[in-house]
Design a protein around this motif. Structure first.
Motif, PDB file in Angstrom:
ATOM      1  N   TYR A  30      34.120 -26.779   3.589  1.00  0.00           N
ATOM      2  CA  TYR A  30      33.720 -25.570   4.080  1.00  0.00           C
ATOM      3  C   TYR A  30      35.031 -24.689   3.749  1.00  0.00           C
ATOM      4  O   TYR A  30      35.702 -24.958   2.836  1.00  0.00           O
ATOM      5  N   TYR A  54      29.105 -12.784   5.782  1.00  0.00           N
ATOM      6  CA  TYR A  54      30.569 -13.404   5.968  1.00  0.00           C
ATOM      7  C   TYR A  54      31.725 -12.766   4.933  1.00  0.00           C
ATOM      8  O   TYR A  54      31.493 -12.020   3.957  1.00  0.00           O
ATOM      9  N   ASP A 111      37.748 -23.141   8.572  1.00  0.00           N
ATOM     10  CA  ASP A 111      36.784 -24.145   9.204  1.00  0.00           C
ATOM     11  C   ASP A 111      37.303 -25.593   8.801  1.00  0.00           C
ATOM     12  O   ASP A 111      37.088 -26.457   9.512  1.00  0.00           O
ATOM     13  N   ASN A 130      28.891 -13.494   9.837  1.00  0.00           N
ATOM     14  CA  ASN A 130      27.843 -14.316   9.903  1.00  0.00           C
ATOM     15  C   ASN A 130      26.785 -13.756   8.972  1.00  0.00           C
ATOM     16  O   ASN A 130      27.015 -12.880   7.957  1.00  0.00           O
ATOM     17  N   PHE A 164      30.165 -22.028   5.268  1.00  0.00           N
ATOM     18  CA  PHE A 164      30.301 -21.733   6.492  1.00  0.00           C
ATOM     19  C   PHE A 164      29.599 -22.861   7.369  1.00  0.00           C
ATOM     20  O   PHE A 164      28.246 -23.050   7.063  1.00  0.00           O
ATOM     21  N   PRO A 165      30.083 -23.618   8.434  1.00  0.00           N
ATOM     22  CA  PRO A 165      29.226 -24.608   9.283  1.00  0.00           C
ATOM     23  C   PRO A 165      28.040 -23.974   9.757  1.00  0.00           C
ATOM     24  O   PRO A 165      27.084 -24.610   9.915  1.00  0.00           O
ATOM     25  N   ASP A 166      28.171 -22.473  10.289  1.00  0.00           N
ATOM     26  CA  ASP A 166      27.040 -22.040  10.764  1.00  0.00           C
ATOM     27  C   ASP A 166      25.991 -21.244  10.116  1.00  0.00           C
ATOM     28  O   ASP A 166      25.083 -20.598  10.158  1.00  0.00           O
ATOM     29  N   GLN A 167      26.165 -21.653   8.619  1.00  0.00           N
ATOM     30  CA  GLN A 167      25.478 -20.741   7.620  1.00  0.00           C
ATOM     31  C   GLN A 167      23.986 -21.217   7.573  1.00  0.00           C
ATOM     32  O   GLN A 167      23.729 -22.257   7.356  1.00  0.00           O
ATOM     33  N   PRO A 168      22.891 -20.277   7.662  1.00  0.00           N
ATOM     34  CA  PRO A 168      21.820 -20.645   7.788  1.00  0.00           C
ATOM     35  C   PRO A 168      21.230 -21.246   6.146  1.00  0.00           C
ATOM     36  O   PRO A 168      21.724 -20.795   5.370  1.00  0.00           O
ATOM     37  N   GLU A 205      33.814 -32.843  12.304  1.00  0.00           N
ATOM     38  CA  GLU A 205      32.529 -33.420  12.339  1.00  0.00           C
ATOM     39  C   GLU A 205      32.317 -34.925  12.492  1.00  0.00           C
ATOM     40  O   GLU A 205      31.288 -35.212  13.010  1.00  0.00           O
TER      41      GLU A 205
END
Length: 522
Positions: free
Chosen positions: A204, A56, A208, A51, A375-379, A83
């Motif tokens: 990604y 990561y 993922d 994360n 990464f899909p959740d990467q801010p 998605e």
């Protein structure tokens, strides 16, 4: 078909693909398929975790092409994207690559931090003749030779070698047969090796983009996933004159379980592991130097092969850690300073530059800046890049110790030295190093029989799916190899009347051959 049950030992991409082929093409109900995995996450070498706050991490990243990888795309044309379920993973990947076309402009960087002219391969006439000689030699002639048995020392200082070596992770002491297979399988890539124009990336990271959609499809079909379960042995039918599995011995926590297998059922085993005994370090500590004693992923294959030569020789591949290991590292950034620097330096935006290899670094270090987010959740505002080094046992140019003993902070110091970066760019960075003892073990020199056939002689309800089995022509250390093996054995064991997609013979194309000759004389 409906009465057949299938048991998979290991959950790498080969097992997941085989399960999908059984359902899609063999019409086996998903509920009849069970996948046993020793870890708590599936996907084998295709990983991606972490994360933004802790960093990561990726052990590696496989490059794909649309001109090869016939079985991979045959599979993923029928797996929906997570998605956009109305779009296949194949279509999603190709659409992504139409927007991000690779054209590396800083493929090789010298000791002074300058981009090297790679429009020439750097061959002498002697180099060209040797390359033709090894490419045209039969596998019988090459035998268990190493690449160095066929190519002279000057060859290993050419632009071509540095680019080919780091694109595919070859070492001079690796198998001459595998090198020859690569020359043929990727002859089209030889014609554009300096720009990596044929490379395709997933949207990604591959966990993922490939593993998660495939897992979601399998789970929706009712496939049974059993995690944290170590299969320690196969029970065999003592009365059969062939190899018939009648059970699996499993350990889950402290519990020992026996799974009964009917003689009409099928067992698929992922023998060996190129990411076994991997270890991660931190910004302040290097990864643990795991050894054979820490390896669990080879034990069942070793037990199986004992006294059974038809099951191959695992020791050929797992007994040479100094020749099969390297280190990678994943860097998580909280600002854009380094990516901005690399865009100015290379002329490439992130995602189209491919590998940047510091070919005169003692570690032979390369980095790749992915399109963001990786990464899909990467801010937003967080960036991730990856790198690796083929000589982690050597003292660094800017850090006075081998990479194997380096923390993440040490690795960033070495990288700054080579790229003339201000260290302040990495002030808030998180660099996670990774040691992989067996990552190129499948490239070790081998003799006939060292790699077993996917369906060994006398095996009736048993097959092996991995990078350590023998199928003709195709090349290991690719996602394609695992998927091709999976599709081949499923079709054979289930008698599926559908052709496994043939290998595209680019090396037989007159156009490609002429282009390769022109490239060799550049």
């Amino acid at each position: 078909m409906a009465t057949i049950k299938a048991y998979f030992v290991g959950s790498g991409i080969g097992s997941l693909a085989a399960a999908a082929f059984m359902i899609r093409d063999g019409k086996v109900p998903g509920k009849n398929i069970s996948i046993y995995e020793a870890m708590n996450v599936l996907g084998g070498a295709l990983d991606g975790a972490g994360n933004a706050s802790e960093g990561y991490r990726l052990r590696g990243g496989r490059m794909l092409t649309s001109d090869n990888y016939e079985c991979v795309w045959d599979l993923f044309k029928t797996i929906p994207s997570l998605e956009n379920p109305k779009t296949s993973v194949f279509d999603e990947t190709m659409a992504f690559n139409k927007l991000h076309i690779p054209h590396a402009q800083a493929r090789l960087v010298d000791r002074n931090g300058h981009r090297t002219d790679v429009t020439t391969m750097g061959f002498s006439m002697a180099d060209r003749l040797e390359l033709v000689r090894i490419a045209e030699a039969s596998e019988h002639e090459l035998g268990s030779d190493r690449i160095t048995d066929w190519l002279s020392p000057p060859f290993f200082s050419t632009n071509f070698w540095f680019m080919w070596q780091t694109t595919f992770a070859f070492q001079p002491w690796h198998s001459a047969i595998e090198f020859k297979r690569y020359l043929h399988r990727f002859m089209l890539e030889f014609t554009r090796i300096e720009t990596l124009a044929g490379v395709k990336r997933t949207k990604y990271n591959q966990y993922d983009s490939l593993v998660r959609p495939l897992l979601a499809w399998l789970e929706a079909k009712g496939v049974n996933i059993i995690k944290d379960c170590v299969v320690t042995d196969f029970t065999l039918d003592p009365k059969a004159d062939s190899f018939v599995v009648t059970g699996l011995d499993c350990v889950r926590g402290s519990e020992v379980e026996k799974v009964a297998v009917a003689s009409s059922d099928l067992v698929f085993f992922q023998n060996g592991s190129m990411v076994d005994a991997s270890s991660f370090g931190t910004m302040s500590s290097p990864p643990k130097a795991s050894t054979k004693a820490d390896s669990g992923g080879w034990r069942l294959w070793e037990k199986l092969a004992e006294g059974r030569p038809e099951f191959g020789k695992p020791s050929v591949f797992n007994s040479h850690i100094p020749e099969s290991y390297w280190h990678s590292f994943t860097v998580t950034l909280k600002d854009t300073a380094f990516f901005d620097h690399m865009e100015r330096f290379s002329g490439n935006q992130a995602g189209i530059g491919g590998l940047v290899t510091l070919f005169e670094s003692n570690w032979l270090m390369s980095i790749v800046l992915y399109h963001q987010p990786h990464f899909p959740d990467q801010p937003a505002g967080v960036q991730v890049f990856w790198g690796y080094a083929l000589h982690p046992d050597r003292i660094g140019n800017f850090v006075a110790k081998p990479m194997a003993q380096c923390s993440g902070r040490d690795i960033l110091t070495e990288l700054c030295g080579h790229l003339n970066c201000d260290p302040s760019m990495f002030e808030t960075a998180i660099c996670i190093p990774c040691r992989m003892p067996y990552i190129t073990s499948m490239f070790m020199p081998r003799a006939p029989g060292d790699r077993p056939l996917p369906i060994p002689a006398k095996a009736k309800n048993f097959a092996m799916i991995s990078q350590f089995v023998e199928i003709p022509v195709d090349v290991v250390f690719t996602v394609e190899y695992s998927v091709r093996v999976a599709q081949t054995v499923v079709y054979q064991l289930l008698g599926i009347d559908r052709q496994v997609p043939p290998i595209t013979p680019h090396d037989k194309s007159i156009k490609v051959e002429i282009s390769a000759v022109i490239k060799a004389f550049a």
